[in-house]
Design a protein around this motif. Structure first.
Motif, PDB file in Angstrom:
ATOM      1  N   TYR A  11       9.675  32.510   5.539  1.00 21.34           N
ATOM      2  CA  TYR A  11       9.067  32.944   7.383  1.00 21.34           C
ATOM      3  C   TYR A  11       9.433  32.570   7.769  1.00 21.34           C
ATOM      4  CZ  TYR A  11      12.747  28.455   8.175  1.00 21.34           C
ATOM      5  OH  TYR A  11      13.567  28.169   8.417  1.00 21.34           O
ATOM      6  N   GLY A  30       8.077  31.941  11.455  1.00 20.97           N
ATOM      7  CA  GLY A  30       8.091  31.109  12.720  1.00 20.97           C
ATOM      8  C   GLY A  30       6.906  30.415  12.686  1.00 20.97           C
ATOM      9  N   TRP A  50      10.106  15.871  10.042  1.00 22.11           N
ATOM     10  CA  TRP A  50      10.250  16.665  11.591  1.00 22.11           C
ATOM     11  C   TRP A  50      11.364  15.394  11.557  1.00 22.11           C
ATOM     12  CZ3 TRP A  50      11.932  20.762  12.112  1.00 22.11           C
ATOM     13  CH2 TRP A  50      10.649  22.018  11.487  1.00 22.11           C
ATOM     14  N   ALA A  79      13.219  26.677  23.085  1.00 24.03           N
ATOM     15  CA  ALA A  79      13.842  27.338  21.371  1.00 24.03           C
ATOM     16  C   ALA A  79      12.256  27.621  20.580  1.00 24.03           C
ATOM     17  CB  ALA A  79      13.987  26.064  20.724  1.00 24.03           C
ATOM     18  N   ARG A  80      11.298  29.210  20.571  1.00 26.08           N
ATOM     19  CA  ARG A  80      10.531  29.979  20.334  1.00 26.08           C
ATOM     20  C   ARG A  80      10.495  31.505  20.167  1.00 26.08           C
ATOM     21  NH1 ARG A  80       9.317  25.915  23.443  1.00 26.08           N
ATOM     22  NH2 ARG A  80       7.508  25.607  21.802  1.00 26.08           N
ATOM     23  N   LYS A 112       5.976  34.367  26.258  1.00 28.02           N
ATOM     24  CA  LYS A 112       6.981  32.738  26.181  1.00 28.02           C
ATOM     25  C   LYS A 112       7.023  32.837  27.205  1.00 28.02           C
ATOM     26  CE  LYS A 112       5.276  32.015  21.296  1.00 28.02           C
ATOM     27  NZ  LYS A 112       4.902  30.839  20.681  1.00 28.02           N
ATOM     28  N   TYR A 119      17.555  30.973  14.604  1.00 29.41           N
ATOM     29  CA  TYR A 119      16.444  29.577  14.729  1.00 29.41           C
ATOM     30  C   TYR A 119      15.643  29.311  13.555  1.00 29.41           C
ATOM     31  CZ  TYR A 119      12.626  26.784  17.125  1.00 29.41           C
ATOM     32  OH  TYR A 119      12.010  26.012  17.061  1.00 29.41           O
ATOM     33  N   GLY A 120      16.340  28.464  13.291  1.00 28.82           N
ATOM     34  CA  GLY A 120      14.580  28.178  11.506  1.00 28.82           C
ATOM     35  C   GLY A 120      14.727  26.811  11.261  1.00 28.82           C
ATOM     36  N   MET A 121      13.676  26.236  10.559  1.00 33.48           N
ATOM     37  CA  MET A 121      13.943  24.485  10.671  1.00 33.48           C
ATOM     38  C   MET A 121      15.381  23.863   9.988  1.00 33.48           C
ATOM     39  SD  MET A 121      11.757  24.340   7.311  1.00 33.48           S
ATOM     40  CE  MET A 121      11.210  22.546   7.145  1.00 33.48           C
ATOM     41  N   ALA A 156      16.072  23.862  13.904  1.00 34.12           N
ATOM     42  CA  ALA A 156      14.986  23.099  15.060  1.00 34.12           C
ATOM     43  C   ALA A 156      15.253  21.337  15.115  1.00 34.12           C
ATOM     44  CB  ALA A 156      13.910  23.563  14.608  1.00 34.12           C
ATOM     45  N   GLU A 189      -0.661  30.196  23.746  1.00 36.22           N
ATOM     46  CA  GLU A 189      -0.700  29.110  22.779  1.00 36.22           C
ATOM     47  C   GLU A 189      -1.447  28.532  22.378  1.00 36.22           C
ATOM     48  OE1 GLU A 189       2.391  29.382  22.295  1.00 36.22           O
ATOM     49  OE2 GLU A 189       3.509  27.144  22.225  1.00 36.22           O
ATOM     50  N   GLY A 241       0.790  25.758  19.369  1.00 35.62           N
ATOM     51  CA  GLY A 241       2.548  25.321  19.442  1.00 35.62           C
ATOM     52  C   GLY A 241       2.609  24.366  18.454  1.00 35.62           C
ATOM     53  N   THR A 242       4.105  23.947  17.994  1.00 35.34           N
ATOM     54  CA  THR A 242       4.190  22.486  16.940  1.00 35.34           C
ATOM     55  C   THR A 242       5.729  21.985  17.850  1.00 35.34           C
ATOM     56  OG1 THR A 242       4.888  23.717  15.264  1.00 35.34           O
ATOM     57  CG2 THR A 242       2.116  22.904  15.235  1.00 35.34           C
ATOM     58  N   SER A 243       6.496  22.639  17.962  1.00 35.90           N
ATOM     59  CA  SER A 243       7.991  22.476  18.534  1.00 35.90           C
ATOM     60  C   SER A 243       7.402  20.793  19.158  1.00 35.90           C
ATOM     61  CB  SER A 243       8.256  23.455  18.765  1.00 35.90           C
ATOM     62  OG  SER A 243       8.167  24.451  19.828  1.00 35.90           O
ATOM     63  N   LYS A 284       7.420  18.080  16.993  1.00 34.99           N
ATOM     64  CA  LYS A 284       8.538  17.656  16.416  1.00 34.99           C
ATOM     65  C   LYS A 284       9.024  16.494  17.484  1.00 34.99           C
ATOM     66  CE  LYS A 284       8.185  21.795  13.762  1.00 34.99           C
ATOM     67  NZ  LYS A 284       8.526  23.506  14.368  1.00 34.99           N
TER      68      LYS A 284
HETATM   69  C1  LIG Z   1       7.827  23.812  14.734  1.00 31.31           C
HETATM   70  C2  LIG Z   1       8.696  25.766  14.266  1.00 31.31           C
HETATM   71  C3  LIG Z   1       8.012  26.622  15.229  1.00 31.31           C
HETATM   72  C4  LIG Z   1       6.632  26.582  15.893  1.00 31.31           C
HETATM   73  O1  LIG Z   1       6.169  26.118  17.529  1.00 31.31           O
HETATM   74  P1  LIG Z   1       6.283  26.553  18.774  1.00 31.31           P
HETATM   75  O2  LIG Z   1       6.455  25.026  19.323  1.00 31.31           O
HETATM   76  O3  LIG Z   1       5.545  26.854  18.308  1.00 31.31           O
HETATM   77  O4  LIG Z   1       7.195  28.080  19.474  1.00 31.31           O
HETATM   78  C5  LIG Z   1       8.851  27.994  15.108  1.00 31.31           C
HETATM   79  N1  LIG Z   1       9.871  28.333  14.931  1.00 31.31           N
HETATM   80  C6  LIG Z   1      10.798  27.195  13.806  1.00 31.31           C
HETATM   81  C7  LIG Z   1      12.324  27.250  13.156  1.00 31.31           C
HETATM   82  C8  LIG Z   1       9.680  25.800  14.029  1.00 31.31           C
HETATM   83  O5  LIG Z   1      10.754  24.939  13.039  1.00 31.31           O
END
Ligand SMILES: *Cc1c(COP(=O)(O)O)cnc(C)c1O
Length: 568
Positions: free
Chosen positions: A26, A28, A299, A366-367, A373, A436-438, A441, A460, A463-465, A468
């Motif tokens: 993956y 992102g 998460w 972090a993105r 962004k 930056y990866g899981m 994060a 956007e 966005g999911t970070s 978390k």
């Molecule tokens: C959750 C996550 C993302 C997506 O988050 P955004 O809010 O869309 O930036 C991107 N990369 C990693 C490694 C993540 O864990």
């Protein structure tokens, strides 16, 4: 190998899938969402099967030199350590050649022990030419032709593999973004073989009845489009003619988003705002929305896992129980956060050699490093930042994010963050966490005090970070776009950047608002009224953690989209 119950199954197709932090399959948000969807499906015991590509060379490992130049190192990993290679073989025609495909099986186990399988397609077989063996090697690597070959493997190759594995009765194919949209071509061919007398409209209607499509980005570069000559060359002139006949091309081009829209019974964006933006991008198509969510157990950091298990043990099976986090004492929330913060500082030390202070208010940005962004907004007025650190209390900022290897502007951006951080030396500590990866994060979303997001509106999609972060009691300070429009309650779950509603961003107004909030609202709350800051943390969990999770998201797909009941 798992027993396959294909009756009524949903097949989920995604170009990237974050199944295991140690598998570089993956890049992102899209891949993390796909992985979280599968984890939620396994928890729910949903009859789902997923298809993606293997990527034995991954995306890339990001190394940063002292000036912030991004070096892209190839990733090596051993699929055998994580996956079972299946015996099934299928072949599809690409550029007039038979390209042979095999599959690796990854099994996701849910909270009650149920399993869901992902099949990762691989062309690295001795029967294939050296070039074709590389089709499934690199995620988002190579040129347009390489991408179209990959999308042939993911779409038609994926359908062929599912059939070879015995999945004959899939009710719904879910395209997670347009990369897999060529599945509709295979489904059309199948319908045609079944009923040679049916006309094109009838065939299309039958395919539509079986497909749903989720679009993920309002940014045009996010929508794959291939010119006619290339399509004709990769798919063959006969298939090209058929795509034209079916009305699947847009101005002669193969536009994967349009193909998904044209051939699906249901289309959605990934937040309510994104639904509106998508409607205006593609007038004439009915667009709905299912707001994204994150897999809560994945998460939530260890200290909060322990805290929730102790107070609301039902939460793992039913994330709605997170609502009862409102009853957890502030001191306990602060204690768990302190632990997550110390774990982050330790990880920063290991990865960068920089020692941060756990007593200092810590902000994350972090993105993906790409201009819209607006990573620089937080560093756009260094004097103002110095003044805030001086008057309110010290600050430290952690950046993270990869630039796509061909995104020159994104790479330059990382260099500028390094320079600006250098200028702040002695006043505000700025550190860039590489790769930056899981894994990175997981530490960041739990260990900082504030999650900042400054996308240029309305780009956007969701966005999911920030979701978390909310699960770990970390409030957001963010531009009102994507999910934050839904998750934001001012001063309760976090804070907005920008005053009043605006459709499009205004750089200056938003930068001013960002600094004002830090200086007059968030900073003073953190340093002078920690109990009240902890109350915001608690509401972030109770209001947002309880809702913006993949369990709620999947149940919306099940009830509103897939036409089946949970547990089927
Ligand atoms: C959750 C996550 C993302 C997506 O988050 P955004 O809010 O869309 O930036 C991107 N990369 C990693 C490694 C993540 O864990």
């Amino acid at each position: 190998m798992q027993e396959r119950k294909d009756v009524g199954a949903v097949a989920y197709f995604s170009m990237e899938m974050a199944l295991d932090p140690a598998m570089p399959t993956y890049s992102g948000g899209l891949g993390v969402l796909a992985g979280d969807t599968l984890r939620a499906a396994a928890d729910a015991g949903l009859n789902m099967v997923a298809v993606t590509l293997l990527y034995n060379e991954g995306y890339f490992t990001q190394v940063l030199d002292v000036r912030g130049n991004q070096l892209e190192r190839p990733v090596t990993w051993e699929p055998e350590e994580f996956l079972e290679r299946l015996d099934a073989r299928v072949a599809i025609e690409i550029e007039g050649r038979q390209v042979h495909i095999c599959a690796w099986e990854y099994s996701v186990t849910g909270v009650l022990g149920q399993e869901v399988c992902a099949y990762m397609l691989d062309t690295d077989l001795p029967e294939n030419s050296p070039e074709d063996r590389k089709i499934t090697s690199r995620l988002y690597g190579g040129d347009e032709r390489y991408r179209l070959r990959q999308e042939m493997v993911l779409g038609p190759g994926g359908i062929a593999m599912l059939r070879a594995l015995g999945y004959e009765n899939i009710v719904t194919c879910h395209m997670n973004e347009g990369h897999s949209a060529l599945i509709v071509f295979s489904l059309l061919e199948e319908e045609m073989r079944r009923d040679a007398d049916a006309d094109v409209d009838e065939l299309l209607q039958r395919v539509r009845d079986r497909c749903v499509f989720t679009t993920h980005t309002p940014v045009p570069a996010g929508h794959d489009q291939f010119p006619p000559e290339l399509v004709s060359s990769v798919l063959g002139s006969e298939s090209f003619a058929r795509l034209t006949e079916y009305g699947c091309l847009l101005d002669g081009h193969l536009n994967m988003t349009y193909l998904g829209l044209h051939c699906s019974r249901y289309i959605n964006g990934v937040s309510m705002r994104h639904e509106q933006v998508t409607e205006s991008m593609f007038p004439g198509y009915p667009i709905d929305s299912v707001t994204n969510g994150v897999h809560a157990v994945t998460w939530t950091s260890p200290p909060f896992l322990e805290l929730f298990d102790r107070h609301i043990p039902e939460w793992r099976q039913d994330n709605r129980y997170l609502r009862y986090a409102v009853g957890i004492e502030h001191t306990e929330i602060m204690g768990a956060h302190g632990e997550a913060k110390r774990a982050l500082m330790k990880e920063v030390q290991v990865r960068t050699g920089v020692t941060l202070d756990p007593g200092v208010m810590t902000i994350a940005f972090a993105r993906r490093a790409t201009p819209y962004k607006r990573a620089e907004m937080l560093l756009s007025d260094l004097d103002r930042l110095r003044k805030i650190a001086d008057a309110v209390g010290p600050l430290q900022i952690i950046y993270a994010g990869k630039a796509h290897p061909r995104d020159e502007a994104g790479k330059e951006l990382i260099g500028r963050i390094f320079q600006l951080g250098e200028q702040l030396r002695g006043d505000v500590r700025v550190v860039y966490m590489p790769d930056y990866g899981m894994r990175v994060a997981s530490y960041l979303v739990a260990g900082v005090d504030l999650w900042v997001n400054t996308p240029y509106k309305p780009r956007e999609a969701s966005g999911t970070s920030g979701m978390k972060a909310a699960l770990n009691g970390v409030p957001s300070l963010s531009v009102l776009d994507g999910w934050w429009i839904e998750g934001h309650v001012e001063g309760v779950t976090g804070w907005a950047i920008g005053e009043g509603w605006r459709e499009e961003s205004d750089d200056e107004e938003e930068a001013e608002s960002l600094f004002d909030k830090l200086e007059f609202v968030v900073g003073p709350l953190f340093y002078s009224r920690p109990e009240e800051f902890a109350r915001v943390m608690r509401y972030a969990i109770a209001l947002n953690g309880a809702f913006f999770n993949s369990q709620r998201m999947l149940s919306q797909y099940v009830h509103n989209v897939y036409r089946l009941e949970a547990g089927q």
